[in-house]
Scaffold this motif. Structure first.
Motif, mmCIF file in Angstrom:
data_model
loop_
_atom_site.group_PDB
_atom_site.id
_atom_site.type_symbol
_atom_site.label_atom_id
_atom_site.label_comp_id
_atom_site.label_asym_id
_atom_site.label_seq_id
_atom_site.Cartn_x
_atom_site.Cartn_y
_atom_site.Cartn_z
ATOM 1 N N ILE A 55 12.297 15.108 85.854
ATOM 2 C CA ILE A 55 11.521 15.982 85.220
ATOM 3 C C ILE A 55 10.194 16.463 85.789
ATOM 4 O O ILE A 55 9.868 17.764 85.396
ATOM 5 C CB ILE A 55 10.878 14.804 84.011
ATOM 6 N N ALA A 56 9.921 15.859 86.942
ATOM 7 C CA ALA A 56 8.670 16.680 87.497
ATOM 8 C C ALA A 56 9.103 17.768 88.203
ATOM 9 O O ALA A 56 8.244 18.749 88.373
ATOM 10 C CB ALA A 56 8.061 15.752 88.481
ATOM 11 N N VAL A 57 10.334 18.151 88.730
ATOM 12 C CA VAL A 57 10.859 19.131 89.276
ATOM 13 C C VAL A 57 10.911 20.170 88.376
ATOM 14 O O VAL A 57 10.510 21.444 88.540
ATOM 15 C CB VAL A 57 12.184 18.766 89.616
ATOM 16 N N ILE A 58 11.405 19.874 86.880
ATOM 17 C CA ILE A 58 11.336 21.018 86.009
ATOM 18 C C ILE A 58 9.998 21.499 85.793
ATOM 19 O O ILE A 58 9.810 22.663 85.771
ATOM 20 C CB ILE A 58 11.964 20.497 84.608
ATOM 21 N N GLY A 59 8.967 20.477 85.738
ATOM 22 C CA GLY A 59 7.598 20.940 85.417
ATOM 23 C C GLY A 59 6.873 21.705 86.515
ATOM 24 O O GLY A 59 6.279 22.890 86.428
ATOM 25 N N ALA A 60 7.347 21.283 87.854
ATOM 26 C CA ALA A 60 6.726 22.215 88.985
ATOM 27 C C ALA A 60 7.453 23.223 89.214
ATOM 28 O O ALA A 60 6.512 24.380 89.336
ATOM 29 C CB ALA A 60 6.924 21.131 90.321
ATOM 30 N N LEU A 63 5.870 25.819 86.619
ATOM 31 C CA LEU A 63 4.461 25.861 87.164
ATOM 32 C C LEU A 63 4.355 27.030 88.390
ATOM 33 O O LEU A 63 3.575 27.747 88.657
ATOM 34 C CB LEU A 63 3.502 24.782 87.456
ATOM 35 N N ASN A 64 5.297 26.658 89.158
ATOM 36 C CA ASN A 64 5.307 27.516 90.446
ATOM 37 C C ASN A 64 5.770 29.080 90.314
ATOM 38 O O ASN A 64 5.281 30.109 90.914
ATOM 39 C CB ASN A 64 6.237 26.958 91.377
ATOM 40 N N LEU A 65 6.592 29.057 89.086
ATOM 41 C CA LEU A 65 7.021 30.686 88.812
ATOM 42 C C LEU A 65 5.472 31.286 88.500
ATOM 43 O O LEU A 65 5.476 32.402 88.653
ATOM 44 C CB LEU A 65 7.994 30.507 87.706
ATOM 45 N N LEU A 66 4.900 30.444 87.489
ATOM 46 C CA LEU A 66 3.664 31.428 86.956
ATOM 47 C C LEU A 66 2.590 31.289 88.018
ATOM 48 O O LEU A 66 2.041 32.447 88.225
ATOM 49 C CB LEU A 66 3.087 30.473 85.709
ATOM 50 N N VAL A 186 16.002 24.807 88.061
ATOM 51 C CA VAL A 186 15.748 25.157 89.392
ATOM 52 C C VAL A 186 16.618 26.544 89.568
ATOM 53 O O VAL A 186 15.939 27.776 89.973
ATOM 54 C CB VAL A 186 16.148 24.216 90.417
ATOM 55 N N LEU A 187 17.938 26.643 89.051
ATOM 56 C CA LEU A 187 18.706 27.704 89.148
ATOM 57 C C LEU A 187 18.272 28.935 88.340
ATOM 58 O O LEU A 187 18.181 30.012 88.826
ATOM 59 C CB LEU A 187 20.175 27.485 88.479
ATOM 60 N N MET A 188 17.627 28.495 87.217
ATOM 61 C CA MET A 188 17.050 29.765 86.341
ATOM 62 C C MET A 188 15.939 30.205 87.021
ATOM 63 O O MET A 188 15.725 31.472 87.208
ATOM 64 C CB MET A 188 16.543 28.883 84.990
ATOM 65 N N VAL A 189 14.885 29.530 87.580
ATOM 66 C CA VAL A 189 13.927 30.168 88.246
ATOM 67 C C VAL A 189 14.307 30.959 89.557
ATOM 68 O O VAL A 189 13.841 31.967 89.831
ATOM 69 C CB VAL A 189 12.653 28.905 88.560
ATOM 70 N N SER A 275 8.673 23.487 95.276
ATOM 71 C CA SER A 275 8.448 22.758 94.199
ATOM 72 C C SER A 275 9.007 21.478 94.131
ATOM 73 O O SER A 275 8.700 20.419 93.494
ATOM 74 C CB SER A 275 8.817 23.680 92.833
ATOM 75 N N VAL A 276 10.528 21.425 94.259
ATOM 76 C CA VAL A 276 11.277 20.266 94.483
ATOM 77 C C VAL A 276 10.576 19.279 95.341
ATOM 78 O O VAL A 276 10.345 18.130 95.104
ATOM 79 C CB VAL A 276 12.929 20.600 94.791
ATOM 80 N N PHE A 277 10.103 19.757 96.523
ATOM 81 C CA PHE A 277 9.623 18.705 97.671
ATOM 82 C C PHE A 277 8.323 18.228 97.052
ATOM 83 O O PHE A 277 8.003 17.038 97.177
ATOM 84 C CB PHE A 277 9.397 19.367 98.948
ATOM 85 N N GLY A 278 7.369 18.950 96.385
ATOM 86 C CA GLY A 278 6.228 18.492 95.922
ATOM 87 C C GLY A 278 6.401 17.448 94.845
ATOM 88 O O GLY A 278 5.749 16.436 94.771
ATOM 89 N N ALA A 279 7.479 17.802 94.009
ATOM 90 C CA ALA A 279 7.481 16.790 92.974
ATOM 91 C C ALA A 279 8.090 15.508 93.380
ATOM 92 O O ALA A 279 7.479 14.571 93.156
ATOM 93 C CB ALA A 279 8.715 17.472 91.767
ATOM 94 N N VAL A 280 9.077 15.730 94.406
ATOM 95 C CA VAL A 280 9.471 14.271 94.832
ATOM 96 C C VAL A 280 8.305 13.723 95.704
ATOM 97 O O VAL A 280 7.998 12.528 95.286
ATOM 98 C CB VAL A 280 10.399 14.577 96.055
#
Lengths: 348, 387
Positions: A55-60, A63-66, A186-189, A275-280
């Motif tokens: 869930i955090a990966v989706i959020g991060a 936010l990283n896109l923006l 992740v794929l979408m972004v 973003s994935v690393f940060g979320a983990v």
């Protein structure tokens, strides 16, 4: 590619591929295989951590896109996640199936995000940060005071997600559901960043005047960034709501927004893998510190209480150290590690 | 060689320890030791742990020792959920929870996992078993506490006009929780509600809010905050020479408040649901012994009582041969006027009503200490359940 010294692209399509080499593809496949099998070997605590990471990966990533790619600082991300959580929850409570409710939650959040994104045309940098901070405060106020809709201070109880009669009522099942959504996000972004919009975002981030002078409609693309980012935040919120099964305004306060900002800073601004690393990293950090404190309490009963109190300080320290020594985040470390092994034993 | 020997014996001892740990009752403790509510979370958690120590020293529950695992979640919902899952994987049979944030976020999960939870979040809606079938607590809920205070003030009122009351609370779930119930009951009794103000939990000044209030000349002012905001309010009220009686809720008045606000607390009222340290009740001897005579905050005593009541439920569950979630829940619901050694008013839970009692203790605050005025007990009205 084998047998060649380095990578050579003969077309633009090939250059923008996500995975270039056979080795990359097979290690990615192996990674997902391990991930898919993981719930069978882990206990429910460890699986629940994986759910939260998903869930955090989706959020991060949203936010990283923006913030990372489009350069629009948002301090309201936690509240946007809350909008998605409440919107999805209200829909499922009134009898909607989970998937349409989740999409509706995402769409509502996108709308709300775009409304609060309107000031971004005029405001930049720290001023925009304050405007989005206002969004954060206003939204949490609404969660708390619009009692008939949100349950107010009492909160809102929800059921586990139900898709086509199948209930995702355990951590194991939730893991697969959240994993699917986080892969999609992740794929979408990643794909958006490879399109015209994505390049427009980066151009706006780098310098808005030059972006405008090469024909980028600033207002349109900034709103688009807010919209897409908030949509994904809404999806994360909807999943979070049905994962915890109980949402209260307290869960979406400014601390959550800061945590997501910290994720993308530690992970690497503008980088999807970052973003994935940060979320983990940020999901596991408090757990690791807690375990360390537990181990230490076995030897020094008194030290561990101070250690616990220092946890927030350690968190802050890590953030500062990253800003000083690795402003590009974990993503850059990952690049360095990869190139080290690629070039080994030659330095160049 | 000697070191090696020491190491081996240490490892063996650890294995022995794990081996003997099998027949124990595992209880998870979710605490805030480092977050926003740590100042009261620490003494509460100490109370729970000391009660476990006491029970184990007495030979455990029916011969079985209690084993605890405490996790600090720093008043953060995400960490509370992962901590809960960690405790669950560890194999706890019951949970001692803490505040509003974790208890509410976990309501549905503990119901799904059939995990009896005793917590210190006294929100009224947790007492309705239809909403929270596995949640218990050992203090009257926030709404009942406020109603009890209103009842006491109304009975003591001797002037011709209606008493005037105002409400000051933070715009926060915890502060908002008892307000609708309080307003409704105040009107029912015949109070005149003259004002309502927000003072945030972290605010350092309440002058503007209190100036507005003092123009309405309330006789009583409800203060629903935590220690620091309550201290700010009481000090500002003293500065503005307000002659209203301020009544502070359970997390807004304790021994810390007396030292923070000093003479500003004199004459005001604090609500509690447990005795204070040194009270003349049977349980106090035990607590004095455990703490070596070092005074503890009233939160410690509630933590102690919470664990003591849970242990009683577990004892009944063991006797029924049902040491599991539903067994402990059902055993809790058989408690009738169970007296936790005088530390709190007697506790009863019913299958359709998890309100432990309808009693609140009113203390007269003074900078040198708190003095028990009365224990006010309301009727158990069905329509108040969960509100």
């Amino acid at each position: 590619m084998r047998g060649k010294c380095g990578l050579f692209f003969t077309s633009y399509a090939k250059e923008s591929q996500i995975l270039h080499t056979g080795f990359q593809k097979s290690s990615m496949a192996l990674f997902f295989l391990v991930l898919l099998l993981a719930p069978f070997f882990l206990n429910s605590y460890q699986v629940s951590l994986l759910c939260m990471i998903n869930i955090a990966v989706i959020g991060a990533v949203s936010l990283n896109l923006l913030t990372g790619s489009c350069g629009q600082i948002s301090l309201g991300h936690g509240a946007f996640i809350g909008v998605g959580a409440y919107a999805t929850g209200i829909c499922t409570l009134s009898g909607w199936p989970f998937l349409p409710a989740l999409l509706f939650g995402g769409a509502t959040t996108a709308l709300v995000g775009m409304i609060f994104g309107i000031p971004s045309l005029r405001l930049k940098g720290i001023y925009l940060a304050i405007a989005t901070l206002a969004a954060q405060l206003i939204l949490v106020y609404i969660f708390m005071r619009w009692t008939s809709l949100t349950g107010g201070a009492t909160g809102m109880g929800l059921d586990p997600p139900m898709i086509l009669g199948y209930s995702f009522d355990t951590d194991q099942k939730m893991f697969y559901l959240t994993l699917v959504f986080s892969i999609l996000a992740v794929l979408m972004v990643k794909n958006i960043l490879r399109t015209k919009s994505g390049r427009a975002f980066v151009a706006i981030r780098d310098f808005h005047l030059s972006a405008e002078s090469v024909g980028i409609n600033l207002f349109r693309y900034k709103l688009q960034a807010f919209g897409v980012s908030s949509f994904l935040a809404g999806i994360a919120g909807g999943l979070w709501a049905h994962y915890t099964m109980y949402i209260t305004p307290e869960q979406f306060e400014i601390g959550l927004s800061i945590q997501y900002l910290a994720m993308i800073i530690i992970g690497g601004l503008g980088s999807v893998i970052g973003s994935v690393f940060g979320a983990v990293f940020l999901t596991l950090l408090p757990e690791v510190l807690g375990v360390l404190a537990n181990i230490m309490s076995g030897f020094f009963p008194n030290i561990s209480t101070y250690f616990l109190a220092m946890r927030d300080g350690i968190f802050g320290l890590i953030l500062v150290l990253f800003l000083i020594f690795e402003p590009d985040g974990l993503a850059r470390r990952w690049q360095l590690a990869k190139s080290y092994f690629k070039l080994h034993p030659f330095a160049h | 060689m000697k070191r090696l020997f020491q190491l081996i014996s240490l490892v063996l001892a650890m294995f022995f320890f794990i081996g003997t740990a099998q027949a124990q009752i595992k209880i998870g403790i979710l605490s805030d030791l480092s977050g926003g509510t740590a100042d009261v979370g620490r003494p509460y958690a100490e109370g729970i742990k000391d009660c476990v120590k006491y029970i184990n020293d007495q030979g455990g529950i029916n011969g079985q020792k209690i084993e605890i695992m405490q996790i600090d979640y720093a008043y953060n919902v995400q960490q509370a959920i992962s901590a809960y899952n960690r405790l669950k994987s560890w194999g706890m049979v019951a949970l001692q929870g803490w505040g509003t944030a974790d208890t509410e976020a976990l309501v549905r999960q503990v119901a799904r996992d059939e995990m009896p939870t005793y917590s210190a979040s006294y929100s009224g809606h947790l007492t309705d078993p239809r909403e929270a079938p596995y949640n218990f607590f050992i203090a009257a809920d926030y709404s009942t506490q406020l109603r009890g205070a209103l009842d006491f003030f109304y009975k003591a009122w001797d002037q011709d006009r209606a008493p005037r009351i105002a409400f000051v609370y933070p715009n926060h779930p915890y502060g908002l929780a008892p307000i609708p119930a309080g307003k409704e009951y105040a009107l029912e009794l015949g109070f005149e509600i003259v004002g309502e103000e927000n003072v945030g939990l972290g605010d350092m000044d309440a002058t503007t809010q209190l100036l507005r209030l003092s123009r309405q000349q309330p006789d009583y002012v409800w203060v629903g905050g935590t220690i620091s905001s309550t201290a700010v309010i009481l000090k500002d009220a003293q500065r503005l020479n307000m002659d209203a009686t301020f009544v502070t809720n359970i997390w807004g008045s304790d021994e810390q408040l007396l030292s923070l606000a000093g003479p500003a607390v004199n004459g005001h009222i604090g609500l509690q649901t447990a005795v204070i340290y040194g009270a003349d009740v049977p349980g106090m001897e035990i607590i004095k012994e455990l703490t070596g005579g070092k005074p503890q905050m009233t939160h410690y005593i509630r933590g102690f009582a919470s664990m003591y009541v849970m242990a009683e439920a577990i004892r009944i569950a063991i006797e029924q041969g049902e040491l599991n979630g539903p067994g402990i829940r059902d055993a809790s619901r058989t408690l009738r006027d169970f007296d936790p050694m005088g530390l709190t008013p007697p506790i009863s839970f019913f299958p359709d009503d998890h309100r432990p009692n309808m009693s609140v203790k009113l203390y007269r605050l003074h900078q040198d200490g708190m003095e028990l005025l009365t224990t006010e007990t309301l009727e158990r009205r069905a329509e108040w359940l969960g509100k």
